[in-house]
Scaffold this active site. Structure first.
Site, PDB file in Angstrom:
ATOM      1  N   GLY A 362       0.782  -1.238   0.000  1.00 55.69           N
ATOM      2  CA  GLY A 362       0.000   0.000   0.000  1.00 55.69           C
ATOM      3  C   GLY A 362       0.808   1.280   0.000  1.00 55.69           C
ATOM      4  O   GLY A 362       0.279   2.352   0.251  1.00 55.69           O
ATOM      5  N   SER A 682      16.006  -8.896  15.696  1.00 55.60           N
ATOM      6  CA  SER A 682      16.112  -7.528  16.191  1.00 55.60           C
ATOM      7  C   SER A 682      15.428  -7.302  17.537  1.00 55.60           C
ATOM      8  O   SER A 682      15.457  -6.221  18.091  1.00 55.60           O
ATOM      9  CB  SER A 682      15.571  -6.542  15.151  1.00 55.60           C
ATOM     10  OG  SER A 682      14.198  -6.718  15.014  1.00 55.60           O
ATOM     11  N   LYS A 725      10.269   1.339  11.655  1.00 55.13           N
ATOM     12  CA  LYS A 725      10.128   1.090  13.084  1.00 55.13           C
ATOM     13  C   LYS A 725       9.888   2.389  13.853  1.00 55.13           C
ATOM     14  O   LYS A 725       9.065   2.445  14.773  1.00 55.13           O
ATOM     15  CB  LYS A 725      11.388   0.396  13.611  1.00 55.13           C
ATOM     16  CG  LYS A 725      11.495  -1.037  13.122  1.00 55.13           C
ATOM     17  CD  LYS A 725      12.783  -1.684  13.586  1.00 55.13           C
ATOM     18  CE  LYS A 725      12.809  -3.143  13.194  1.00 55.13           C
ATOM     19  NZ  LYS A 725      14.098  -3.757  13.471  1.00 55.13           N
TER      20      LYS A 725
HETATM   21  P1  ADP Z   1       1.623  -1.381  -3.381  1.00 53.55           P
HETATM   22  O1  ADP Z   1       1.795  -1.784  -4.768  1.00 53.55           O
HETATM   23  O2  ADP Z   1       2.875  -0.815  -2.780  1.00 53.55           O
HETATM   24  O3  ADP Z   1       1.039  -2.413  -2.497  1.00 53.55           O
HETATM   25  P2  ADP Z   1      -0.330   0.401  -4.455  1.00 53.55           P
HETATM   26  O4  ADP Z   1       0.475   0.926  -5.557  1.00 53.55           O
HETATM   27  O5  ADP Z   1      -1.365  -0.603  -4.754  1.00 53.55           O
HETATM   28  O6  ADP Z   1       0.607  -0.172  -3.341  1.00 53.55           O
HETATM   29  O7  ADP Z   1      -0.987   1.615  -3.698  1.00 53.55           O
HETATM   30  C1  ADP Z   1      -2.227   1.597  -3.031  1.00 53.55           C
HETATM   31  C2  ADP Z   1      -2.987   2.874  -3.290  1.00 53.55           C
HETATM   32  O8  ADP Z   1      -2.350   3.952  -2.666  1.00 53.55           O
HETATM   33  C3  ADP Z   1      -3.052   3.248  -4.755  1.00 53.55           C
HETATM   34  O9  ADP Z   1      -4.330   3.665  -5.041  1.00 53.55           O
HETATM   35  C4  ADP Z   1      -2.068   4.372  -4.894  1.00 53.55           C
HETATM   36  O10 ADP Z   1      -2.460   5.268  -5.904  1.00 53.55           O
HETATM   37  C5  ADP Z   1      -2.119   5.032  -3.540  1.00 53.55           C
HETATM   38  N1  ADP Z   1      -0.846   5.659  -3.198  1.00 53.55           N
HETATM   39  C6  ADP Z   1       0.196   5.068  -2.578  1.00 53.55           C
HETATM   40  N2  ADP Z   1       1.215   5.931  -2.430  1.00 53.55           N
HETATM   41  C7  ADP Z   1       0.815   7.105  -2.944  1.00 53.55           C
HETATM   42  C8  ADP Z   1       1.435   8.399  -3.067  1.00 53.55           C
HETATM   43  N3  ADP Z   1       2.668   8.621  -2.633  1.00 53.55           N
HETATM   44  N4  ADP Z   1       0.741   9.358  -3.651  1.00 53.55           N
HETATM   45  C9  ADP Z   1      -0.509   9.130  -4.090  1.00 53.55           C
HETATM   46  N5  ADP Z   1      -1.151   7.964  -3.999  1.00 53.55           N
HETATM   47  C10 ADP Z   1      -0.511   6.939  -3.429  1.00 53.55           C
END
Ligand code: ADP
Length: 782
Positions: A362, A682, A725
């Protein structure tokens, strides 16, 4: 041999030759011949029969008739309708015409008749020769009869009865189906021995001919049978198909494939393969199971984007703009990606390491990859490797397997619709391997620029050029990525977000995005800043923003429902409304005990889901020196607990602990939230601190959290994921964190907003940790 002259009426024969001892009937129609018959009937029924040289001549003269003929006896006459008479005759002797008179009424001949003596006087040698020839002829002739299928018993029987060689020769000659000239020749052969010899040659010849005929006949018959059967079956199938209305469909289908193959500009190998499979489809019939298999294969083959490429846009400035536009923060990640793209642009090749975005879920790894694809104008495909444990999942199953399917790479290329997409391999650290081969090996081949131009899927069986594909990978943690794969990758860490970052992401990106997805205008639903804070704090506890995004989505849906039900034009979402929509707060950040306790220490852990606080509890009881560990600890964590135990025992005196505790006390170490597996070294310092606190009954400061690996000699070793952390510790309301001295360099990476609020204590030795964590242990206690 005796001779005798006779004057006899003659019938010129057409197309037949009569041998002595032969009974035959023929029809007589010519007037002269009928008159000759009548004359013969008056004259002992004897008549001379000689063959016409040319059967077509109606009124022959002397020259048209062979000189040698047969004296015959008329056995029967039968009048047929029309002036024809059927006559049955028996040949008796050979005869030679001496003179022929073409009379008014009929022909008359003076002929020399040869009478073959039954018991001829011949020399012994000749007799033996005759005997030999006769036997051979008998044998051969019965072979001939067998071969020709004419096995009527009476001929064979009568053959056995014939003792006389001359008679045998004539019987055989009369049975053979020979040409007119040959028959005449045999008739003209007065010498018995010569006649036998000639016949032997003829019979042997006939046998050979019959054998060959038989062979040909057999082959032809076999062929005919097969053809006939096939023809019959095909006709039947056609009729069935016609009845079912399928024939037409089949043809249309094949034609559709043909035109598709023609239209697509396939590479040579693919085209040849497609045509080959099509020909197989035609012959197998599409309703057979084989037909289905072929059709599935053809569909895949024709759906792959063999010659399709999108045009790369490699404007670095624009790429930066797009990355900025799509993501808040992540400055160093963006910077590294721009760097990577610039290098690729200058070197104009995709060779080189592959980017691996590592971070908790996320945090936007997938969405960064999507933005890169957008910036480069490449199609985007994503394939998750989570749980892939079989090489065939990457490279496909051979078509000899029932239910074979292509591998994920080929499937991805089908989805990509171009040969140069950006291909995201998600969760590369979640791949497993088992006895079916290591998927990492197959993946290595896919990612290796030297090899991937000739990637061959087991199912597809045609080479596919992957050298223009830009691969990107993601992982939650580096620990479980197979080493050879890791060596080929350029790791970019994407760490979790701070509270402030989350706030901005929600405000600038997630709310507009969710509103847009639900088709709501900005001013219809308004979420106040306080509400955003409330959602972040009270309802989520994660490094990324995935569940945050879900919560926003569900708030918007609830608001829409309210608008509809209560016919409101707009909804203002305030913190109480949030609570109404999402229920009571799930997390409470003041949850860490504000009370100092004995034997309870807050550790800091880094899980695949980001950083978290990890309390460690130790209880000491009277007993026999047992050490118990609970809370789903992994092997490494258990070892770390034992190392801590040993350190405490060894340093008991220095630590003001009763040195006999290992004999008289039972110790139980528990890490709560026992359902969640935990591992890693850790927590070493945390274990020691909790043990010392429990054994010495000194309280642990509740505002302190710690992390660090330990050695038996009490050194504190560095750990990973300090930023995560620290974020977690801050979220949990901690203000002092004890971290290994060697992690000092990592502190600079922590965002100022967090750094400013945490008091970092760098520890090189366990002593420092204990001094700062235990109440009353240090001199600067507040
Ligand atoms: P991951 O692939 O790392 O698990 P995702 O790319 O699926 O995460 O991201 C989850 C959601 O969060 C998406 O809708 C993404 O657009 C949003 N998101 C995450 N980081 C950002 C950021 N820095 N700016 C804007 N939106 C973000």
């Amino acid at each position: 041999m005796n001779r005798e002259k006779k004057v006899l009426p003659l019938i010129p024969l057409r197309g037949i030759t009569i041998f002595p001892n032969m009974v035959i009937h023929f029809d007589v129609g010519r007037e002269k011949s009928i008159a000759a018959l009548e004359e013969a009937m008056l004259n002992n029924q004897q008549i001379f029969l000689a063959t016409q040289k040319d059967a077509k001549i109606e009124e022959p003269v002397k020259e048209d008739i062979y000189e040698v003929g047969t004296l015959s006896t008329i056995k029967q006459l039968l009048k047929l309708p029309g002036d024809t008479i059927r006559v049955l005759v028996e040949g008796t002797n050979r005869g030679k015409i001496l003179s022929l008179t073409n009379g008014e009424e009929f022909f008359t001949v003076e002929a020399e008749i040869y009478i073959e003596d039954e018991e001829q006087e011949v020399s012994e040698k000749v007799s033996l020769e005759l005997e030999a020839l006769t036997r051979s002829l008998k044998d051969d002739f019965s072979d001939y009869l067998n071969l020709s299928g004419n096995t009527s018993a009476d001929i064979i029987l009568s053959l056995d009865e014939i003792e006389n060689s001359a008679r045998l020769a004539d019987v055989v000659a009369s049975y053979l189906l020979l040409k007119q000239e040959v028959r005449q020749e045999l008739l003209e052969c007065f010498d018995v021995k010569k006649r036998l010899e000639k016949l032997l040659v003829i019979v042997k010849n006939e046998i050979e001919v019959l054998k060959i005929e038989k062979k040909i006949g057999y082959k032809v018959k076999k062929k005919m049978d097969k053809l006939q059967k096939e023809y019959y079956l095909r006709e039947q199938m056609k009729i069935i198909q016609e009845e079912l209305g399928e024939d037409d469909e089949d043809r249309k289908e094949v034609e559709a494939y043909e035109s598709k193959i023609k239209k697509l500009k396939l590479p040579k190998e693919a085209k040849e393969r497609a045509l080959y499979e099509l020909s197989r489809l035609k012959s197998s019939g599409s309703y057979s199971s084989e037909g289905n298999v072929i059709r599935t294969y053809l569909d895949l083959l024709l759906e792959l984007p063999w010659n399709k490429q999108t045009k790369d846009a490699v404007d670095i400035k624009k790429a930066r703009e797009i990355l900025q536009e799509d993501h808040y923060g992540l400055e160093d990640v963006k910077e590294r990606i721009i760097e990577y793209l610039s290098v690729r642009k200058v070197s104009n090749t995709l060779k080189g390491p592959i980017i691996c975005l590592v971070g908790p879920p996320g945090v936007g790894k997938t969405s960064i990859a999507r933005s890169v694809a957008r910036a480069l104008n490449r199609n985007f495909v994503r394939m998750s490797l989570g749980g892939v444990r079989d090489e065939a999942e990457i490279r496909g199953h051979r078509r000899t397997y029932v239910g074979a399917i292509p591998g994920r790479i080929v499937n991805g290329m089908k989805q990509a619709k171009s040969m140069n997409p950006l291909f995201l391999l998600d969760e590369i650290d979640k791949m497993a391997n088992d006895f079916k081969g290591d998927p990492a090996d197959a993946l290595l081949e896919v990612l290796d620029a030297e090899q991937n131009s000739t990637f061959r899927d087991n199912y597809l069986e045609i080479e596919m050029d992957l050298s223009n594909v830009m691969f990107l990978t993601t992982a939650n943690s580096l620990d479980t990525i197979p080493r050879p794969l890791l060596d080929r990758m350029e790791v970019i860490e994407v760490s979790g977000y701070t509270y402030e970052e989350k706030y901005h992401i929600v405000k600038k990106y997630l709310i507009p995005k969710q509103l847009g997805e639900h088709g709501i205008k900005n001013n219809e639903i308004k979420i106040t800043d306080n509400s955003i804070k409330c959602i972040i704090e009270g309802y989520t506890r994660e490094s990324g923003v995935r569940s945050l995004e879900r919560k926003i989505g569900s708030i918007i849906r609830k608001a829409i429902k309210e608008m509809m039900e209560k016919e409101k034009a707009s909804v203002l979402v305030t913190p109480p409304v949030v609570e109404k929509y999402l229920g009571a707060k799930v997390f409470n950040y003041d949850k860490v005990d504000k009370e100092d306790k004995v034997g309870v220490v807050t550790g800091m852990a880094w899980t695949a889901y980001g950083g978290d606080t990890l309390p460690v509890e130790v209880m000491v009881m009277d007993g026999t020196g047992k050490l118990e560990l609970t809370g789903q600890l992994g092997d490494v964590m258990k070892e770390s607990a034992r190392a801590g135990y040993t350190y405490v025992r060894a340093n008991a005196k220095k630590l003001n602990i009763d040195g006999d505790f290992y004999k008289s006390k039972d110790i139980h170490i528990h890490v709560p939230e026992g359902a969640v597996p935990k591992d890693g070294p850790s927590a070493g310092v945390t274990m020691i601190t909790a043990l010392v606190s429990a054994l010495s009954e000194k309280k642990v400061k509740s505002n302190v959290a710690m992390t660090g690996e330990i050695t038996l000699t009490g050194r504190v070793l560095p750990i990973g994921g300090l930023k995560e952390k620290s974020l977690a510790a801050y979220r949990a309301g901690i203000d002092t964190v004890i971290v290994p001295k060697e992690n000092e360099k990592d502190i600079s990476k922590i965002p100022q907003s967090i750094k400013g609020k945490l008091n970092f204590i760098l520890a090189e030795k366990v002593d420092t940790v204990l001094e700062n964590a235990l109440v009353g242990a240090d001199n600067n206690e507040d």
